[in-house]
Design a protein around this motif. Structure first.
Motif, mmCIF file in Angstrom:
data_model
loop_
_atom_site.group_PDB
_atom_site.id
_atom_site.type_symbol
_atom_site.label_atom_id
_atom_site.label_comp_id
_atom_site.label_asym_id
_atom_site.label_seq_id
_atom_site.Cartn_x
_atom_site.Cartn_y
_atom_site.Cartn_z
ATOM 1 N N UNK A 130 -4.796 1.227 8.582
ATOM 2 C CA UNK A 130 -3.951 0.032 8.538
ATOM 3 C C UNK A 130 -4.801 -1.195 8.840
ATOM 4 N N UNK A 131 -4.621 -2.226 8.042
ATOM 5 C CA UNK A 131 -5.263 -3.516 8.299
ATOM 6 C C UNK A 131 -4.206 -4.608 8.241
ATOM 7 N N UNK A 132 -4.433 -5.677 8.991
ATOM 8 C CA UNK A 132 -3.518 -6.826 9.014
ATOM 9 C C UNK A 132 -4.263 -8.044 8.478
ATOM 10 N N UNK A 184 2.609 -7.263 15.363
ATOM 11 C CA UNK A 184 2.430 -8.125 14.192
ATOM 12 C C UNK A 184 3.021 -9.493 14.480
ATOM 13 N N UNK A 185 2.637 -10.464 13.639
ATOM 14 C CA UNK A 185 3.109 -11.826 13.781
ATOM 15 C C UNK A 185 3.784 -12.261 12.489
ATOM 16 N N UNK A 186 4.654 -13.273 12.551
ATOM 17 C CA UNK A 186 5.296 -13.752 11.319
ATOM 18 C C UNK A 186 4.266 -14.153 10.275
ATOM 19 N N UNK A 187 4.522 -13.794 9.023
ATOM 20 C CA UNK A 187 3.627 -14.137 7.935
ATOM 21 C C UNK A 187 2.505 -13.138 7.712
ATOM 22 N N UNK A 188 2.386 -12.131 8.598
ATOM 23 C CA UNK A 188 1.325 -11.136 8.432
ATOM 24 C C UNK A 188 1.553 -10.296 7.181
ATOM 25 N N UNK A 189 0.459 -9.846 6.584
ATOM 26 C CA UNK A 189 0.499 -8.850 5.509
ATOM 27 C C UNK A 189 -0.140 -7.575 6.048
ATOM 28 N N UNK A 190 0.635 -6.490 6.046
ATOM 29 C CA UNK A 190 0.165 -5.201 6.572
ATOM 30 C C UNK A 190 -0.203 -4.319 5.381
ATOM 31 N N UNK A 191 -1.460 -3.925 5.318
ATOM 32 C CA UNK A 191 -1.947 -3.079 4.223
ATOM 33 C C UNK A 191 -2.163 -1.672 4.751
ATOM 34 N N UNK A 192 -1.546 -0.708 4.074
ATOM 35 C CA UNK A 192 -1.646 0.703 4.463
ATOM 36 C C UNK A 192 -2.387 1.449 3.364
ATOM 37 N N UNK A 193 -3.441 2.140 3.745
ATOM 38 C CA UNK A 193 -4.211 2.934 2.785
ATOM 39 C C UNK A 193 -4.596 4.256 3.422
ATOM 40 N N UNK A 194 -4.676 5.294 2.585
ATOM 41 C CA UNK A 194 -5.176 6.579 3.045
ATOM 42 C C UNK A 194 -6.590 6.752 2.529
ATOM 43 N N UNK A 225 0.814 -1.221 0.000
ATOM 44 C CA UNK A 225 0.000 0.000 0.000
ATOM 45 C C UNK A 225 0.837 1.256 0.000
ATOM 46 N N UNK A 226 0.394 2.247 0.771
ATOM 47 C CA UNK A 226 0.963 3.594 0.722
ATOM 48 C C UNK A 226 2.150 3.733 1.665
ATOM 49 N N UNK A 227 3.211 2.956 1.377
ATOM 50 C CA UNK A 227 4.498 3.121 2.040
ATOM 51 C C UNK A 227 5.552 3.358 0.974
ATOM 52 N N UNK A 228 6.698 3.886 1.408
ATOM 53 C CA UNK A 228 7.706 4.281 0.424
ATOM 54 C C UNK A 228 8.273 3.076 -0.319
ATOM 55 N N UNK A 229 8.569 1.994 0.398
ATOM 56 C CA UNK A 229 9.143 0.801 -0.240
ATOM 57 C C UNK A 229 8.349 -0.435 0.189
ATOM 58 N N UNK A 230 7.231 -0.694 -0.452
ATOM 59 C CA UNK A 230 6.445 -1.885 -0.080
ATOM 60 C C UNK A 230 7.181 -3.161 -0.446
#
Length: 420
Positions: A379-381, A400-410, A124-129
Motif C-alpha cells: 500500500x502506498x499513499x 489517511x488524510x482528506x484528498x489522499x489517494x491510496x494505491x493497493x498493489x500485490x 488498484x487491487x480492491x474490489x470496488x476502486x
C-alpha cells in the motif's frame, strides 16, 4: 525537605507541560483546503445556517457577508475568524407579520465547523476502486474495507459466478493435491541423496488442518524408510555374494598353484620313470601307474582353472548388478520426481485460478496462499503537502488524510513456482 519537595513538584510540572506539548505536536491539526465543505451557524438565527464548499481560490461565499478566505485555516482558526467577521455584519430577520428587524450577533452565537472533508480515492487491487467519503481518523484498513476489501480481480457489474462454497472446495482440494505432491517430492529428493529424513513442515500458508498434513508427511516418511531398507537389503545381499566370490577366488588361486606344482612333480616323475623303463629296469605296469597319476593331476588342475574362471565371471556379474541396481534406482527416482514436479506446477496453476475466483466473489478479504507462499498487499499513499505531491509507503493501520489517494498493489508472489 520542603524546598526539595517544591523543586520536585516544579520539575514534574515542567515535564508535564513538555509531554502535553509533545502530544499536541504529534497530531498536526488539519487545515482546510479546496473541496472541503464548512458549515456556518448562528444560534440566534438558526434558519441562517449555511454550508459552503471551499472554492479553488480558497474562499467561501456567504449571503449578506460575501467572499471569505478560509483555506489553510484549522477548525479552531475558522471558528475564530467567523466570530470576528459575523458580528460586524448587519443581518435582518423577517418576522411573522412581515416586518424586518436587525439581528445582533454575539461571537458566542457563532459556530463554524468542517461539515464534509474532501473525498479520498482508493485504486488498484480492491474490489470496488474509486472515490470514498473521508471520515476523521480513518485508516488504510477502513478505506480498503469500504472499497470491498483486497481483490486480485475487479468486480464486474451483475456478473454471475459459481457458488463460493464450490470454489472453496476446489481450492482446498487443490491444496490437498499440492500437499501430497509437495511431500512426495521432498521424499524423492531425500531418497536420491540416501537421507533417511526430510522436512515434514507443512507448506507455508496451507489452509489444511495440521492433522491432515501430518498424516501425509508421516506416510511419505514411512515409505522412504521402507524403500531405503529394501534397497539396502538387496545391495547387502549382492555385496555379500561379491565378498563370497572373492574369498572363493582366493581359495581357488591357492589350489591352482598347488595343483600346478603337483602336475609339474608328476610330469618330472613320469620323465624319470620313462628313462628307467627304457633302460629295462622297470615293468610296464609301473609306467602305466605313473602316467595315470599325471593324467589325474592334470585333470584336477584343469577343473580348478575352469571353476576359477566361472567364479570370476560370477564376481563380475555381481559387480555389474550392484552398479545396475543403483543406476536403475536413480533413473526411476528422477523420472518420478520429474512427474511429481509437473503435477506440482499444474496444481499451482489451479490454486492460482481458484484463489482469483474466490477473490472475484469477495469470499476472501485477503489473497489466498498459492504455491506455499502467502501474498501480501503493498500500500502506498499519494498526498499533497504544500505544493508538492509525495508518495509514501503505508501499513493497514496508517491514518489517511482528506484528498489522499491510496494505491493497493500485490507483488509478484503469485508468479512464484512451487518447484522453485
Amino acid at each position: 525537605m520542603v524546598f526539595i519537595n517544591r523543586t520536585l513538584l516544579a520539575v514534574l510540572g515542567i515535564l508535564s507541560v513538555i509531554n502535553v506539548a509533545a502530544a499536541a505536536d504529534a497530531r498536526v491539526a488539519y487545515r482546510i483546503s479546496a473541496g472541503d465543505t464548512v458549515e456556518i451557524g448562528i444560534a440566534s438565527a438558526s434558519e441562517r445556517t449555511q454550508r459552503a464548499v471551499v472554492q479553488m481560490d480558497g474562499t467561501i461565499a456567504l449571503p449578506e457577508v460575501g467572499m471569505i478566505s478560509v483555506a489553510g485555516l484549522t477548525a479552531a482558526e475558522l471558528q475564530t475568524r467567523m466570530e470576528t467577521i459575523l458580528p460586524t455584519k448587519i443581518f435582518r430577520q423577517r418576522l411573522a407579520d412581515g416586518r424586518e428587524q436587525m439581528i445582533v450577533i454575539k461571537p458566542s452565537d457563532v459556530t463554524a465547523v468542517i461539515a464534509e472533508y474532501r473525498p479520498i480515492y482508493v485504486t488498484g487491487d480492491v474490489l470496488t476502486p474509486g472515490q470514498q467519503v473521508y471520515r476523521p481518523l480513518m485508516t488504510v484498513r477502513q478505506a480498503v474495507a469500504v472499497s470491498g476489501g483486497f481483490s486480485l480481480l475487479r468486480s464486474r457489474a451483475n456478473q454471475a459466478g459459481p457458488d463460493p462454497a464450490d470454489l472453496q472446495r476446489d481450492f482446498e482440494g487443490a491444496w490437498g493435491e499440492y500437499t501430497r505432491d509437495y511431500f512426495h517430492s521432498a521424499r524423492l529428493r531425500a531418497e536420491l541423496q540416501n537421507q533417511a529424513k526430510f522436512d515434514m513442515q507443512a507448506p507455508q500458508g496451507s489452509p489444511l488442518s495440521a492433522t491432515f498434513v501430518s498424516a501425509i508427511a508421516q506416510a511419505e516418511a514411512e515409505g522412504l524408510k521402507l524403500s531405503l531398507d529394501n534397497f539396502q537389503q538387496e545391495q547387502s545381499y549382492l555385496e555379500k555374494s561379491a565378498k563370497d566370490a572373492a574369498e572363493q577366488i582366493e581359495m581357488l588361486l591357492k589350489r591352482e598353484q598347488a595343483e600346478a606344482a603337483a602336475v609339474k612333480a608328476d610330469e618330472a616323475d613320469l620323465a624319470r620313470i620313462t628313462k628307467v623303463f627304457q633302460a629295462g629296469n622297470l615293468t610296464n605296469d609301473r609306467l602305466a601307474d605313473v602316467r595315470r597319476g599325471v593324467l589325474l593331476s592334470s585333470s584336477r588342475a584343469l577343473e580348478t582353472s575352469v571353476e576359477l574362471m566361472r567364479t570370476r565371471r560370477q564376481q563380475d556379474d555381481v559387480a555389474r548388478q550392484l552398479e545396475r541396481n543403483e543406476n536403475l534406482r536413480r533413473i526411476g527416482l528422477l523420472t518420478e520426481l520429474k512427474d511429481t514436479n509437473v503435477r506440482l506446477a499444474d496444481t499451482t496453476a489451479r490454486l492460482r485460478a481458484a484463489s482469483q475466483k474466490l477473490q472475484l466473489t469477495g469470499t476472501s478479504a485477503q489473497p489466498l496462499a498459492v504455491a506455499g507462499e502467502r501474498v501480501q498487499a503493498q500500500v502506498t499513499i499519494v498526498r499533497k503537502l504544500g505544493e508538492e505531491w509525495r508518495t509514501q509507503p503505508a501499513e493497514e493501520d496508517t491514518e489517511v488524510m482528506p484528498g489522499d489517494t491510496i494505491e493497493v498493489r500485490f507483488g509478484g508472489a503469485l508468479e512464484t513456482s512451487a518447484i522453485q
